[in-house]
Design a protein around this motif. Structure first.
Motif, PDB file in Angstrom:
ATOM      1  N   ILE A   1      34.877  36.222  43.125  1.00 50.29           N
ATOM      2  CA  ILE A   1      34.163  38.366  43.144  1.00 50.29           C
ATOM      3  C   ILE A   1      35.506  39.194  41.492  1.00 50.29           C
ATOM      4  CG2 ILE A   1      35.611  40.318  43.978  1.00 50.29           C
ATOM      5  CD1 ILE A   1      35.237  38.469  46.922  1.00 50.29           C
ATOM      6  N   PHE A   2      36.147  37.657  41.569  1.00 53.47           N
ATOM      7  CA  PHE A   2      37.242  38.229  40.554  1.00 53.47           C
ATOM      8  C   PHE A   2      36.065  38.232  39.057  1.00 53.47           C
ATOM      9  CE2 PHE A   2      39.642  37.390  36.918  1.00 53.47           C
ATOM     10  CZ  PHE A   2      40.602  38.894  36.177  1.00 53.47           C
ATOM     11  N   ASN A   3      35.761  37.252  38.800  1.00 57.21           N
ATOM     12  CA  ASN A   3      34.203  36.847  37.858  1.00 57.21           C
ATOM     13  C   ASN A   3      33.672  37.505  38.254  1.00 57.21           C
ATOM     14  OD1 ASN A   3      35.736  34.932  36.536  1.00 57.21           O
ATOM     15  ND2 ASN A   3      35.382  33.210  38.087  1.00 57.21           N
ATOM     16  N   ILE A   4      32.961  38.271  39.108  1.00 55.45           N
ATOM     17  CA  ILE A   4      31.590  38.765  38.860  1.00 55.45           C
ATOM     18  C   ILE A   4      32.036  40.093  38.293  1.00 55.45           C
ATOM     19  CG2 ILE A   4      29.820  40.235  40.909  1.00 55.45           C
ATOM     20  CD1 ILE A   4      30.004  37.353  42.017  1.00 55.45           C
TER      21      ILE A   4
ATOM     22  N   TYR B   1      30.881  42.791  34.942  1.00 56.93           N
ATOM     23  CA  TYR B   1      29.948  43.498  35.258  1.00 56.93           C
ATOM     24  C   TYR B   1      30.558  44.753  34.870  1.00 56.93           C
ATOM     25  CZ  TYR B   1      25.723  41.627  38.365  1.00 56.93           C
ATOM     26  OH  TYR B   1      24.750  40.975  38.289  1.00 56.93           O
ATOM     27  N   ILE B   2      32.138  44.301  34.793  1.00 53.90           N
ATOM     28  CA  ILE B   2      32.749  45.869  33.984  1.00 53.90           C
ATOM     29  C   ILE B   2      32.215  46.355  32.579  1.00 53.90           C
ATOM     30  CG2 ILE B   2      34.434  46.262  33.343  1.00 53.90           C
ATOM     31  CD1 ILE B   2      36.010  45.679  35.641  1.00 53.90           C
TER      32      ILE B   2
END
Length: 54
Positions: free
Chosen positions: A22-25, A29-30
Motif C-alpha cells: 500500500i505504501f509503494n502504491i 500515484y502521489i
C-alpha cells in the motif's frame, strides 16, 4: 501458548507485506503527474526541477 506463535508470525508477516504494498502504491500515484490538465500546469512546472540528489 507456544503453539500459536507460528500463526502470530505469519499474520505479522502478511500485515507487513500489505502495508508495504500500500505504501509503494501510494508513493507511485502521489508523484505521478498528468500533463493533460491545464489547471495543474503551474504545479507541474514547479515539480519539473525536482530531482533526487543521491
Amino acid at each position: 501458548m507456544p503453539q500459536m506463535m507460528p500463526l502470530n508470525w505469519i499474520i505479522s508477516f502478511i500485515l507487513f507485506i500489505v502495508i508495504f504494498i500500500i505504501f509503494n502504491i501510494m508513493n507511485y500515484y502521489i508523484f505521478l503527474n498528468n500533463n493533460n490538465n491545464n489547471t495543474n500546469n503551474k504545479i507541474i512546472k514547479n515539480f519539473k526541477n525536482l530531482n533526487w540528489k543521491w
